[in-house]
Structure formats: structure tokens, C-alpha cells
Design a protein around this motif. Structure first.
Motif, mmCIF file in Angstrom:
data_model
loop_
_atom_site.group_PDB
_atom_site.id
_atom_site.type_symbol
_atom_site.label_atom_id
_atom_site.label_comp_id
_atom_site.label_asym_id
_atom_site.label_seq_id
_atom_site.Cartn_x
_atom_site.Cartn_y
_atom_site.Cartn_z
ATOM 1 N N THR A 68 0.847 -1.294 0.064
ATOM 2 C CA THR A 68 0.094 0.001 0.029
ATOM 3 C C THR A 68 1.039 1.142 0.052
ATOM 4 O O THR A 68 2.127 1.400 0.593
ATOM 5 C CB THR A 68 -0.872 0.027 1.202
ATOM 6 N N TRP A 71 -0.223 7.302 1.642
ATOM 7 C CA TRP A 71 -1.568 8.052 1.944
ATOM 8 C C TRP A 71 -2.555 6.677 2.532
ATOM 9 O O TRP A 71 -3.422 7.272 3.249
ATOM 10 C CB TRP A 71 -1.870 8.673 0.945
ATOM 11 N N PHE A 72 -2.459 5.747 1.876
ATOM 12 C CA PHE A 72 -3.532 4.566 2.081
ATOM 13 C C PHE A 72 -3.447 4.142 3.593
ATOM 14 O O PHE A 72 -4.426 4.042 4.369
ATOM 15 C CB PHE A 72 -3.331 3.321 1.288
ATOM 16 N N ASP A 73 -2.325 3.973 4.198
ATOM 17 C CA ASP A 73 -2.125 3.577 5.491
ATOM 18 C C ASP A 73 -2.394 4.741 6.542
ATOM 19 O O ASP A 73 -3.004 4.560 7.657
ATOM 20 C CB ASP A 73 -0.442 3.090 5.751
ATOM 21 N N LYS A 76 -6.284 4.751 6.491
ATOM 22 C CA LYS A 76 -6.783 3.604 7.327
ATOM 23 C C LYS A 76 -6.589 4.076 8.985
ATOM 24 O O LYS A 76 -7.622 3.823 9.605
ATOM 25 C CB LYS A 76 -5.895 2.307 6.888
#
Length: 93
Positions: A68, A71-73, A76
Motif C-alpha cells: 500500500t 497515504w492509504f495507511d 486507514k
């Protein structure tokens, strides 16, 4: 309307109460709004929070992703934090 008042409902500080009162006065110039409906706002807010919580859980149930982007982490983490805060509100009431 509940979303517009989201930050003020259940807040015992004088400023949010004044803002809520002002908002409702303005709303009542355009729409009929009975006091018994206003008295139910905390229940509407609880439902809204439950709906938000369910949507967050659905969003976070995406399965396993091997790689990932940062920014995704971070997203989340924020979503999990909001879900935890909502869960805590339910446990207190």
C-alpha cells in the motif's frame, strides 16, 4: 439537519448551545420545526453515529492488500481512530 448540528448536540458549553439556538431559529424561519422533534435530536444523533460506524466498518473490510501507499495507511489509521471513538460513545451510553 442533524449533520449540520453534529458538533453541537450533547455539548454542554454555552457557545455551542448559542450556535445551536441561532441555527434552529434560522431554520424555523423557513420550515416548521416542533419542540418535540428538537427534543429527539440526541436520539437522531445516536442513529447517525451508528450509521457512520457501520459505514466505516464496511469501508475497512477490504481484505488483505500486500503493498500500500503511505497515504492509504494514513487514511486507514484515521478511519480506525474515528471508528474507535464512535465505538466508545456507544459503550458509554
Amino acid at each position: 439537519m442533524i449533520t449540520a448540528l453534529d458538533d453541537f448536540i450533547g455539548n454542554n458549553n454555552p457557545q455551542p448551545k448559542l450556535l445551536t439556538h441561532s441555527f434552529l431559529n434560522g431554520y424555523r424561519t423557513k420550515m416548521i420545526l416542533e419542540n418535540d422533534v428538537v427534543a429527539q435530536f440526541p436520539q437522531f444523533q445516536r442513529y447517525t453515529n451508528l450509521y457512520k460506524y457501520a459505514r466505516l466498518l464496511e469501508t475497512l473490510d477490504y481484505g488483505e492488500i500486500n503493498e500500500t501507499l503511505l497515504w492509504f495507511d494514513e487514511l486507514k489509521e484515521k478511519l480506525v481512530s474515528v471508528a474507535d471513538k464512535l465505538r466508545n460513545k456507544f459503550q458509554k451510553s
